[in-house]
Design an enzyme around this catalytic site. Structure first.
Site, PDB file in Angstrom:
ATOM      1  N   HIS A 208       0.847  -1.192   0.000  1.00  0.00           N
ATOM      2  CA  HIS A 208       0.000   0.000   0.000  1.00  0.00           C
ATOM      3  C   HIS A 208       0.883   1.242   0.000  1.00  0.00           C
ATOM      4  CE1 HIS A 208      -3.904  -1.932   1.767  1.00  0.00           C
ATOM      5  NE2 HIS A 208      -3.359  -2.672   0.826  1.00  0.00           N
TER       6      HIS A 208
ATOM      7  N   GLU B  69       0.926   3.890   1.799  1.00  0.00           N
ATOM      8  CA  GLU B  69       1.403   4.329   3.112  1.00  0.00           C
ATOM      9  C   GLU B  69       2.582   3.496   3.595  1.00  0.00           C
ATOM     10  OE1 GLU B  69      -3.223   4.494   3.425  1.00  0.00           O
ATOM     11  OE2 GLU B  69      -1.721   3.425   2.248  1.00  0.00           O
TER      12      GLU B  69
ATOM     13  N   CYS C  84      -6.121   2.102   5.942  1.00  0.00           N
ATOM     14  CA  CYS C  84      -6.781   0.858   6.330  1.00  0.00           C
ATOM     15  C   CYS C  84      -6.203   0.369   7.667  1.00  0.00           C
ATOM     16  CB  CYS C  84      -6.570  -0.187   5.238  1.00  0.00           C
ATOM     17  SG  CYS C  84      -4.867  -0.808   5.161  1.00  0.00           S
TER      18      CYS C  84
ATOM     19  N   CYS D 274      -2.322  -0.203   7.413  1.00  0.00           N
ATOM     20  CA  CYS D 274      -1.560   1.038   7.272  1.00  0.00           C
ATOM     21  C   CYS D 274      -1.646   1.896   8.529  1.00  0.00           C
ATOM     22  CB  CYS D 274      -2.029   1.809   6.048  1.00  0.00           C
ATOM     23  SG  CYS D 274      -1.681   0.930   4.505  1.00  0.00           S
TER      24      CYS D 274
END
Length: 168
Positions: free
Chosen positions: A69, A71, A99, A102
């Protein structure tokens, strides 16, 4: 139009005013890069003392890595750039609320502040669906702000998924 053809233009903010909108515009541009690679269009930028030290976009599909992801990738870059896993003096700008994974990475890396564009009421864990950063016993408190370039970030995500559903 192919899915990879992003109908949104990148934003080129003035370098003279490095505020939250400036850094979020850079994260938004990363999200456009993700779209162009058929990734979910989420982008992230990490700022430290007025300087961008990391920028990334989702790469889960390209790498077959569910942890890739924006992040998490940006946090890894920032830690490598600073030579320290503690990112207390850093601000993470991300186009959509992080999420659970993250959000956990934000807390574990001690990011000082997170500013996101669009809230996520289903999976967001910094105020949307849940507030993991406010759990009792968590040894790091992160300052969270939302709504920066929210309309732009929302339109990008909404259009991506709408076009993807039409194509499938």
């Amino acid at each position: 139009m192919k899915l990879r053809d992003c109908p949104f233009e990148k934003i080129y903010p003035s370098e003279l005013q490095r505020d939250a909108e400036y850094y979020m515009a850079l994260a938004y541009n990363q999200a456009i890069e993700a779209w162009q690679q058929d990734e979910v269009p989420i982008g992230a930028v990490i700022e430290h003392q007025g300087r961008v030290i990391a920028s990334a976009h989702n790469q889960s599909r390209a790498t077959n890595d569910p942890t890739a992801h924006a992040e998490v990738l940006a946090i890894s870059q920032a830690a490598n750039t600073l030579g320290d896993w503690r990112l207390n003096a850093c601000t993470l700008y991300v186009t959509k609320e992080p999420c659970p994974m993250c959000s956990g990475a934000v807390i574990m890396s001690r990011v000082g502040q997170v500013i996101y564009g669009v809230p996520d009421t289903k999976m967001g864990c910094l105020g949307g669906a849940y507030s993991v950063h406010l759990l009792e016993g968590v040894n790091h408190r992160v300052d969270v702000k939302s709504g920066v370039l929210a309309n732009e970030c929302y339109a990008l995500l909404q259009s991506f998924f709408k076009l993807k559903r039409v194509r499938e």
